[in-house]
Design a protein around this motif. Structure first.
Motif, PDB file in Angstrom:
ATOM      1  N   ILE A   6     -60.957 -38.424 -31.976  1.00 41.65           N
ATOM      2  CA  ILE A   6     -61.676 -39.354 -31.105  1.00 41.65           C
ATOM      3  C   ILE A   6     -60.965 -39.457 -29.762  1.00 41.65           C
ATOM      4  CG2 ILE A   6     -62.417 -41.757 -30.824  1.00 41.65           C
ATOM      5  CD1 ILE A   6     -63.968 -40.112 -32.945  1.00 41.65           C
ATOM      6  N   ASN A   7     -59.671 -39.682 -29.819  1.00 41.91           N
ATOM      7  CA  ASN A   7     -58.811 -39.688 -28.625  1.00 41.91           C
ATOM      8  C   ASN A   7     -57.396 -39.404 -29.105  1.00 41.91           C
ATOM      9  OD1 ASN A   7     -57.714 -42.161 -29.539  1.00 41.91           O
ATOM     10  ND2 ASN A   7     -59.130 -43.363 -28.295  1.00 41.91           N
ATOM     11  N   GLU A   8     -56.407 -39.633 -28.258  1.00 34.52           N
ATOM     12  CA  GLU A   8     -55.035 -39.304 -28.641  1.00 34.52           C
ATOM     13  C   GLU A   8     -54.486 -40.222 -29.734  1.00 34.52           C
ATOM     14  OE1 GLU A   8     -55.114 -42.179 -25.308  1.00 34.52           O
ATOM     15  OE2 GLU A   8     -55.983 -40.191 -25.533  1.00 34.52           O
ATOM     16  N   ASN A   9     -55.169 -41.339 -30.003  1.00 33.57           N
ATOM     17  CA  ASN A   9     -54.684 -42.300 -30.998  1.00 33.57           C
ATOM     18  C   ASN A   9     -55.532 -42.421 -32.248  1.00 33.57           C
ATOM     19  OD1 ASN A   9     -52.542 -43.185 -29.263  1.00 33.57           O
ATOM     20  ND2 ASN A   9     -54.074 -44.336 -28.100  1.00 33.57           N
ATOM     21  N   ILE A  10     -56.777 -41.924 -32.202  1.00 36.32           N
ATOM     22  CA  ILE A  10     -57.743 -42.159 -33.274  1.00 36.32           C
ATOM     23  C   ILE A  10     -58.328 -40.840 -33.757  1.00 36.32           C
ATOM     24  CG2 ILE A  10     -59.914 -43.330 -33.893  1.00 36.32           C
ATOM     25  CD1 ILE A  10     -57.722 -45.313 -33.158  1.00 36.32           C
ATOM     26  N   VAL A  11     -58.511 -40.748 -35.078  1.00 42.03           N
ATOM     27  CA  VAL A  11     -59.128 -39.571 -35.688  1.00 42.03           C
ATOM     28  C   VAL A  11     -60.041 -40.044 -36.818  1.00 42.03           C
ATOM     29  CG1 VAL A  11     -57.247 -39.206 -37.348  1.00 42.03           C
ATOM     30  CG2 VAL A  11     -58.633 -37.270 -36.601  1.00 42.03           C
ATOM     31  N   PRO A  66     -68.917 -33.843 -45.402  1.00 40.15           N
ATOM     32  CA  PRO A  66     -68.792 -35.305 -45.352  1.00 40.15           C
ATOM     33  C   PRO A  66     -69.921 -35.964 -44.554  1.00 40.15           C
ATOM     34  CG  PRO A  66     -66.731 -34.233 -44.709  1.00 40.15           C
ATOM     35  CD  PRO A  66     -67.772 -33.165 -44.805  1.00 40.15           C
ATOM     36  N   VAL A  67     -70.322 -37.144 -45.004  1.00 36.61           N
ATOM     37  CA  VAL A  67     -71.278 -37.958 -44.246  1.00 36.61           C
ATOM     38  C   VAL A  67     -70.698 -39.345 -43.960  1.00 36.61           C
ATOM     39  CG1 VAL A  67     -73.298 -36.717 -45.085  1.00 36.61           C
ATOM     40  CG2 VAL A  67     -72.539 -38.753 -46.306  1.00 36.61           C
ATOM     41  N   ASP A  68     -69.518 -39.606 -44.481  1.00 38.22           N
ATOM     42  CA  ASP A  68     -68.820 -40.878 -44.276  1.00 38.22           C
ATOM     43  C   ASP A  68     -67.416 -40.583 -43.778  1.00 38.22           C
ATOM     44  OD1 ASP A  68     -70.742 -42.881 -45.549  1.00 38.22           O
ATOM     45  OD2 ASP A  68     -70.483 -41.406 -47.152  1.00 38.22           O
ATOM     46  N   PHE A  69     -66.961 -41.394 -42.842  1.00 35.28           N
ATOM     47  CA  PHE A  69     -65.647 -41.167 -42.249  1.00 35.28           C
ATOM     48  C   PHE A  69     -64.840 -42.450 -42.182  1.00 35.28           C
ATOM     49  CE2 PHE A  69     -68.364 -37.855 -40.620  1.00 35.28           C
ATOM     50  CZ  PHE A  69     -67.577 -36.727 -40.819  1.00 35.28           C
ATOM     51  N   ALA A  70     -63.544 -42.307 -42.447  1.00 32.24           N
ATOM     52  CA  ALA A  70     -62.593 -43.377 -42.196  1.00 32.24           C
ATOM     53  C   ALA A  70     -62.138 -43.225 -40.750  1.00 32.24           C
ATOM     54  CB  ALA A  70     -61.403 -43.263 -43.140  1.00 32.24           C
ATOM     55  N   ILE A  71     -62.078 -44.327 -40.050  1.00 36.73           N
ATOM     56  CA  ILE A  71     -61.493 -44.341 -38.709  1.00 36.73           C
ATOM     57  C   ILE A  71     -60.013 -44.597 -38.913  1.00 36.73           C
ATOM     58  CG2 ILE A  71     -61.489 -45.448 -36.436  1.00 36.73           C
ATOM     59  CD1 ILE A  71     -64.365 -46.478 -37.164  1.00 36.73           C
ATOM     60  N   ARG A  72     -59.193 -43.680 -38.390  1.00 35.37           N
ATOM     61  CA  ARG A  72     -57.762 -43.764 -38.646  1.00 35.37           C
ATOM     62  C   ARG A  72     -56.953 -43.698 -37.352  1.00 35.37           C
ATOM     63  NH1 ARG A  72     -57.220 -42.838 -44.001  1.00 35.37           N
ATOM     64  NH2 ARG A  72     -58.850 -41.614 -45.018  1.00 35.37           N
ATOM     65  N   LEU A  73     -55.818 -44.371 -37.366  1.00 36.93           N
ATOM     66  CA  LEU A  73     -54.817 -44.109 -36.347  1.00 36.93           C
ATOM     67  C   LEU A  73     -54.284 -42.706 -36.620  1.00 36.93           C
ATOM     68  CD1 LEU A  73     -52.885 -47.509 -36.441  1.00 36.93           C
ATOM     69  CD2 LEU A  73     -54.709 -46.814 -34.876  1.00 36.93           C
ATOM     70  N   VAL A  74     -53.718 -42.057 -35.635  1.00 42.61           N
ATOM     71  CA  VAL A  74     -53.189 -40.702 -35.857  1.00 42.61           C
ATOM     72  C   VAL A  74     -52.090 -40.689 -36.920  1.00 42.61           C
ATOM     73  CG1 VAL A  74     -53.872 -39.723 -33.647  1.00 42.61           C
ATOM     74  CG2 VAL A  74     -51.663 -40.855 -33.859  1.00 42.61           C
ATOM     75  N   THR A  75     -51.511 -41.836 -37.201  1.00 40.36           N
ATOM     76  CA  THR A  75     -50.513 -41.949 -38.266  1.00 40.36           C
ATOM     77  C   THR A  75     -51.134 -41.910 -39.651  1.00 40.36           C
ATOM     78  OG1 THR A  75     -50.651 -44.351 -38.169  1.00 40.36           O
ATOM     79  CG2 THR A  75     -48.940 -43.303 -36.820  1.00 40.36           C
ATOM     80  N   GLY A  76     -52.479 -41.990 -39.726  1.00 40.89           N
ATOM     81  CA  GLY A  76     -53.189 -41.937 -40.999  1.00 40.89           C
ATOM     82  C   GLY A  76     -53.695 -43.268 -41.495  1.00 40.89           C
ATOM     83  N   GLU A  77     -53.281 -44.379 -40.859  1.00 38.09           N
ATOM     84  CA  GLU A  77     -53.693 -45.709 -41.312  1.00 38.09           C
ATOM     85  C   GLU A  77     -55.182 -45.931 -41.060  1.00 38.09           C
ATOM     86  OE1 GLU A  77     -53.020 -50.432 -40.292  1.00 38.09           O
ATOM     87  OE2 GLU A  77     -51.725 -48.953 -39.336  1.00 38.09           O
ATOM     88  N   ILE A 110     -63.095 -48.241 -28.757  1.00 35.30           N
ATOM     89  CA  ILE A 110     -62.988 -47.272 -29.845  1.00 35.30           C
ATOM     90  C   ILE A 110     -64.349 -46.987 -30.477  1.00 35.30           C
ATOM     91  CG2 ILE A 110     -62.037 -46.891 -32.171  1.00 35.30           C
ATOM     92  CD1 ILE A 110     -59.565 -48.542 -31.229  1.00 35.30           C
ATOM     93  N   MET A 111     -65.101 -48.042 -30.793  1.00 35.98           N
ATOM     94  CA  MET A 111     -66.320 -47.844 -31.578  1.00 35.98           C
ATOM     95  C   MET A 111     -67.379 -47.022 -30.850  1.00 35.98           C
ATOM     96  SD  MET A 111     -67.396 -47.925 -34.552  1.00 35.98           S
ATOM     97  CE  MET A 111     -66.339 -49.027 -35.440  1.00 35.98           C
ATOM     98  N   PRO A 112     -67.622 -47.195 -29.559  1.00 36.29           N
ATOM     99  CA  PRO A 112     -68.593 -46.295 -28.921  1.00 36.29           C
ATOM    100  C   PRO A 112     -68.173 -44.818 -29.011  1.00 36.29           C
ATOM    101  CG  PRO A 112     -68.254 -48.213 -27.544  1.00 36.29           C
ATOM    102  CD  PRO A 112     -67.217 -48.274 -28.644  1.00 36.29           C
ATOM    103  N   LEU A 113     -66.887 -44.539 -28.899  1.00 40.03           N
ATOM    104  CA  LEU A 113     -66.412 -43.161 -29.038  1.00 40.03           C
ATOM    105  C   LEU A 113     -66.645 -42.644 -30.454  1.00 40.03           C
ATOM    106  CD1 LEU A 113     -63.022 -43.406 -27.094  1.00 40.03           C
ATOM    107  CD2 LEU A 113     -65.154 -42.360 -26.291  1.00 40.03           C
ATOM    108  N   VAL A 114     -66.381 -43.492 -31.437  1.00 40.91           N
ATOM    109  CA  VAL A 114     -66.582 -43.114 -32.835  1.00 40.91           C
ATOM    110  C   VAL A 114     -68.058 -42.856 -33.107  1.00 40.91           C
ATOM    111  CG1 VAL A 114     -66.515 -43.980 -35.215  1.00 40.91           C
ATOM    112  CG2 VAL A 114     -64.519 -44.255 -33.730  1.00 40.91           C
TER     113      VAL A 114
END
Length: 177
Positions: A6-11, A66-77, A110-114
């Motif tokens: 998503i960006n440098e902090n979110i995946v 996949p059709v469902d995604f977890a929004i995560r920090l790049v650390t995996g949280e 974050i959410m509009p990018l997601v």
């Protein structure tokens, strides 16, 4: 495994990583999330989290991706979720999108990018041409997210939802690709 930056902090990645059950229970016991989403139970239990992760795996097997995604920090949280539901065999070109984000991460764009990333994924990988987003009429924050992502309001749904012992109006947003 599918991973969408998503960006440098979110995946984004599919739910089911170690720690996800604990994160779901922690974040989804936020009454504000419950009050603004259409389908989440409250209180949210470990059994609910296990059911949801298994449901996501079943959907992935059914759709081949996949059709469902977890929004995560790049650390995996895990800090949120976004995905598709209400696929219909007679309408394979459309689905509904749903999403939530933990309170400390709201208001940061974050959410509009997601949502945009998941929409583009849906078009590219799932063949979607129409993505719908039914929301509660009072959910102004969700409406702003959808409008930023090019969704248009298509209808006002009077007394469409029953939650917390009362009826709620809804709005139907959709985006055509």
């Amino acid at each position: 495994m599918v991973s969408l930056p998503i960006n440098e902090n979110i995946v984004l990645s599919p739910p089911g990583e170690p720690g996800d059950v604990v994160a779901y229970v922690y974040w989804l016991n936020d009454k504000d999330i419950f009050d603004r989403t259409l389908m989440l139970p409250y209180p949210y239990t470990e059994a609910d989290a296990h059911w949801f992760i298994n449901h996501c795996r079943e959907n992935e097997a059914l759709h081949g991706k996949p059709v469902d995604f977890a929004i995560r920090l790049v650390t995996g949280e895990l800090i949120g979720g976004c995905g598709y539901h209400n696929f219909h065999a007679m309408k394979p070109h459309q689905a509904e999108i749903g999403y939530w984000l933990a309170a400390p991460y709201r208001g940061q764009g974050i959410m509009p990018l997601v949502v945009e990333t998941v929409c583009q994924y849906g078009v590219r990988e799932l063949g979607l041409l129409r993505i719908e987003a039914p929301i509660y009429a009072f959910n102004a924050a969700s409406q702003r997210v959808l409008e930023k992502c090019g969704f248009a309001e298509e209808g006002y749904l009077r007394k469409a939802y029953f939650k917390n012992e009362q009826y709620h109006d809804g709005k139907l947003f959709a985006r055509i690709f």
